[in-house]
Write a protein that holds these residues in place. Structure first.
Motif, PDB file in Angstrom:
ATOM      1  N   TRP A   5      49.087  24.816  58.206  1.00 52.34           N
ATOM      2  CA  TRP A   5      50.315  23.973  58.736  1.00 52.34           C
ATOM      3  C   TRP A   5      51.533  23.578  59.066  1.00 52.34           C
ATOM      4  O   TRP A   5      52.084  24.589  58.997  1.00 52.34           O
TER       5      TRP A   5
ATOM      6  N   CYS B 284      53.005  25.306  56.803  1.00 53.17           N
ATOM      7  CA  CYS B 284      53.540  26.943  56.109  1.00 53.17           C
ATOM      8  C   CYS B 284      54.094  27.716  57.995  1.00 53.17           C
ATOM      9  O   CYS B 284      55.445  28.298  58.345  1.00 53.17           O
ATOM     10  N   ASP B 285      53.261  27.116  58.812  1.00 52.03           N
ATOM     11  CA  ASP B 285      53.206  27.801  59.689  1.00 52.03           C
ATOM     12  C   ASP B 285      54.483  27.157  61.224  1.00 52.03           C
ATOM     13  O   ASP B 285      54.618  27.777  62.026  1.00 52.03           O
ATOM     14  N   ASP B 286      54.601  25.975  61.013  1.00 54.43           N
ATOM     15  CA  ASP B 286      55.599  25.251  61.299  1.00 54.43           C
ATOM     16  C   ASP B 286      57.164  25.654  60.807  1.00 54.43           C
ATOM     17  O   ASP B 286      57.752  26.061  62.095  1.00 54.43           O
TER      18      ASP B 286
ATOM     19  N   GLU C   5      57.393  29.114  59.574  1.00 56.15           N
ATOM     20  CA  GLU C   5      57.909  30.024  60.065  1.00 56.15           C
ATOM     21  C   GLU C   5      58.105  30.584  58.462  1.00 56.15           C
ATOM     22  O   GLU C   5      59.144  31.469  58.571  1.00 56.15           O
ATOM     23  N   LEU C   6      57.034  29.698  57.899  1.00 60.49           N
ATOM     24  CA  LEU C   6      57.777  30.737  56.540  1.00 60.49           C
ATOM     25  C   LEU C   6      57.901  31.957  56.053  1.00 60.49           C
ATOM     26  O   LEU C   6      56.500  32.381  56.606  1.00 60.49           O
ATOM     27  N   CYS C   7      58.488  33.527  55.583  1.00 57.16           N
ATOM     28  CA  CYS C   7      57.305  34.305  55.183  1.00 57.16           C
ATOM     29  C   CYS C   7      58.598  34.905  53.781  1.00 57.16           C
ATOM     30  O   CYS C   7      59.966  34.134  54.024  1.00 57.16           O
TER      31      CYS C   7
ATOM     32  N   LYS D  57      62.922  34.417  52.887  1.00 55.55           N
ATOM     33  CA  LYS D  57      63.138  33.603  53.608  1.00 55.55           C
ATOM     34  C   LYS D  57      64.151  32.531  52.784  1.00 55.55           C
ATOM     35  O   LYS D  57      63.694  32.504  51.655  1.00 55.55           O
TER      36      LYS D  57
END
Lengths: 364, 231
Positions: free
Chosen positions: A333, A335-337, A339-341, A344
């Motif tokens: 959750w 991670c999605d919030d 927007e890790l990639c 970054k």
């Protein structure tokens, strides 16, 4: 270099080691029980014979299949066993002098002092505590002036306070003596405290070898660290002492810094290299440097890799801090919030209290 | 109670025969015990059985076999006499040999048990401290098995003192030469009206036996204190 290239059938596992160990510092041999750690040091010490291969200590050939097989007494290798194996019919002094051919009183005094066993010399082993026995056993091995010291889980039979006590002696020893040590252990805590190099054994196979941090942070070590115990080793140098609080500032290679509770071994600042273990569960990630937080440490880094844990409950994030790397465990959750990639920039927050004495070791 | 010359002679002879028997057989006893405790080889059970044979054979058979093999005209004794001038026949040496053979299995058993109790890991540790096999044996193995050596010696000594059947068969019953206390007692029992003399020897035997048992307990305790504990 200690060159080991041997094969030996042990029941159903084949011990197959091909490695070069440095003749300086402490080399840890790590693996689960049954991995062949003890068999390996027994072979090095001459207590068991490999099926084939070669062992060379510097220029000296200790074993060569069919040609050379030096008996233990001719190898000049000290051996500290898991159980101290003191001779019950000799006093401590007699045990210490058993292999001490040169009877050099200065050396005797130095080693006895280093290990803090002066007051035990006239006692019989049966009257000693487990930690005292192990110290005498270490002294006994050192007094033979060996070219190499083998230690097979010397702390395994001790309780926690005795372990702490002995590990302090071992640290002094490793620092003060120019004697290469091969240290068998299944405890990553001990290895962090003592070792400079590390070999990892699994079912008789050597799966990783090299400097401690390199092996520790390598992919091969991941199976030995369950997600909640995933950790990274970071190289730092002592930079500052807090004027008011017992906190020490450690500087990373890339200019980030880390505040930790001052280590018990008060060292002079500036020069001391310290290795810090940071648990992935203790790291929180933010996209901007947080304001007004109790968390003292905020390290700027770049995400290198995101990988879900085996059970899918968490995402393991690898962050590059210059040459060092850090692991962070976060929820999918979060991670999605955020927007890790990969690529970054993030700020890794680490609570100062999460790093204890056990997480820090001198690395010089 | 003052001992008569006759009793003193028998007593001293008994002590001499038993001491010589024990001391002379000790190195062989330690060797055999070590071989049985530490080596694995084909035919080990045969060697083990041969060593234990005197324990189960009738003493008279042992005496007869000694007579046939070690007598002056025996298979081996013949050469010993011809080459070295050693004769066992009708002498205290023969009595000592008979006592040694009969008590040997008891000695080996006691010593073997004590060798098996010595931790091989201590010997390994001694090797890593730079000692060769012989030094390890004399500095580690031998001292640690000393309780077993002591009890093996005492039990062999007591058995030697009591030896009768093979002695009388092998070297006969000669006062001052081969007449130990049991043999002297046998002579008195055979003689009508010598019950009192037989009783006196009986008391002497009981006293010696008690003393050696107590000495054994004391020595074993001392040796165990020295080597106590597994470290």
């Amino acid at each position: 270099m200690l060159v080991v290239n041997i094969k030996k059938q042990l029941g159903e596992t084949l011990l197959n080691i091909n490695a070069e160990l440095p003749l300086s510092g402490v080399t840890a041999v790590f693996g689960r029980s049954g991995a062949g750690k003890t068999s390996l040091v027994n072979i090095l010490g001459g207590l068991s014979t490999p099926d084939s291969g070669e062992i060379k200590l510097g220029d000296k050939v200790l074993y060569q299949q069919g040609k050379v097989n030096l008996p233990p007494e001719k190898r000049h290798i000290g051996y500290v066993f898991q159980e101290s194996r003191l001779f019950p019919h000799y006093k401590v002094r007699g045990n210490l002098n058993y292999g001490n051919r040169h009877q050099d009183p200065t050396q005797f005094a130095n080693i006895v002092k280093l290990l803090g066993i002066e007051h035990l010399l006239d006692r019989y082993p049966i009257t000693l505590s487990g930690g005292e026995k192990q110290r005498v056993a270490i002294g006994r091995a050192l007094l033979t002036s060996p070219d190499l010291l083998l230690m097979d889980e010397p702390l395994a039979s001790l309780d926690l306070p005795r372990k702490r006590e002995l590990i302090a002696y071992l640290q002094t020893l490793a620092r003060n003596l120019k004697l290469p040590i091969v240290y068998v252990s299944h405890s990553l805590d001990e290895i962090l405290q003592l070792a400079n190099h590390m070999l990892v054994l699994n079912q008789g196979e050597l799966i990783a070898a090299g400097p401690l941090a390199q092996v520790w942070n390598s992919e091969q070590m991941r199976p030995w660290m369950p997600p909640q115990e995933l950790s990274a080793l970071i190289h730092t140098r002592v930079a500052n002492q807090h004027p008011q609080y017992a906190m020490t500032q450690l500087m990373l290679d890339d200019g980030n810094h880390l505040w930790v509770n001052t280590p018990q071994w008060q060292q002079q600042p500036n020069q001391d290299a310290i290795m810090v273990r940071i648990q992935a569960n203790h790291v929180a990630l933010a996209l901007t440097p947080p304001q007004q937080s109790s968390i003292r440490n905020c390290l700027r880094g770049i995400i290198k890799q995101l990988s879900p844990s085996a059970d899918g409950d968490q995402i393991q994030v690898k962050i590059a801090l210059g040459k060092d790397e850090l692991w962070a465990n976060i929820t999918p959750w979060a991670c999605d919030d955020l927007e890790l990639c990969a690529g970054k920039t993030v700020y890794a927050q680490i609570k100062g209290v999460s790093m204890s004495q056990n997480d820090m070791a001198q690395s010089n | 109670m003052v001992l008569t010359d006759y009793e003193v002679t028998a007593l001293l002879l008994s002590l001499k025969v038993a001491s010589v028997a024990v001391i002379a057989s000790l190195p062989f006893g330690i060797f055999c015990a070590w071989v049985l405790a530490r080596l694995e080889f084909r035919g080990k059970s045969i060697v083990d059985s041969i060593i234990h044979l005197p324990l189960v054979l009738p003493p008279v058979v042992v005496g007869y076999l000694l007579l046939v093999s070690m007598g002056k005209k025996g298979l081996i004794g013949h050469y010993l006499y011809a080459w070295f001038g050693i004769s066992f026949s009708f002498s205290w040496r023969g009595a000592a040999l008979a006592a040694a053979v009969v008590s040997f299995p008891l000695m080996v058993r006691a010593i073997r048990q004590s060798i098996e109790a010595v931790d091989i890991r201590l010997e390994q540790a001694a090797r890593t401290l730079g000692s060769g096999k012989w030094r390890v044996f004399f500095t580690i193995t031998l001292p640690l098995m000393s309780p077993g050596i002591v009890s093996g010696m005492i039990i062999a000594f007591a058995r030697s003192l009591g030896e009768f059947g093979s002695t009388i068969t092998f070297v006969s019953n000669i006062p001052g030469q081969t007449q130990t206390i049991p043999l002297a007692m046998f002579s008195f029992i055979e003689t009508p009206g010598a019950e009192y003399q037989a009783m006196r020897l009986c008391v002497i035997s009981v006293v010696i036996a008690l003393m050696s048992l107590m000495a054994s307990q004391w020595l074993t305790k001392k040796a165990q204190q020295r080597t106590a504990s597994v470290c």
